[in-house]
Design a protein around this motif. Structure first.
Motif: not given
Length: 106
Positions: A50-70
């Protein structure tokens, strides 16, 4: 094939395999397990990529009631597609030389 940025592999076969596993599992943890990689290593590779690219390749959501995910972003999907197309074309173009190399291996 590897794309280098100084001493760091910006894009390479391990990162592409990880992206494909994230796409399939929608989780960095599950992706890491599926390709026999530690979660820490997988997270570091995603962060590097993600740092090497102009825009990220992976989006990750933080955990919570339904858990996170990527999930892969459009850039991540494009990166995997372009990388695999290059790999396929190179394999076809170099088929004779690849056969010659294989003959040299035990």
């Amino acid at each position: 094939m590897r794309i280098m940025s100084g001493e760091t592999v910006s894009v390479g076969p391990g990162k592409i395999a990880l992206l494909e596993a994230i796409r399939d599992t929608r989780s960095i943890t599950a992706a890491a397990k599926s390709i026999r990689m530690s979660y820490r290593r997988a997270w570091m590779l995603v962060d590097e990529l993600n740092a090497a690219l102009k825009k990220p390749a992976v989006h990750s959501a933080k955990g919570g009631e339904h858990g996170g995910g990527s999930e892969l972003t459009a850039v991540g999907e494009s990166l995997v597609g372009v990388y695999r197309r290059i790999e396929e074309r190179a394999t076809k173009a170099c088929a004779e030389d690849i056969r010659a190399l294989v003959k040299l291996v035990r």
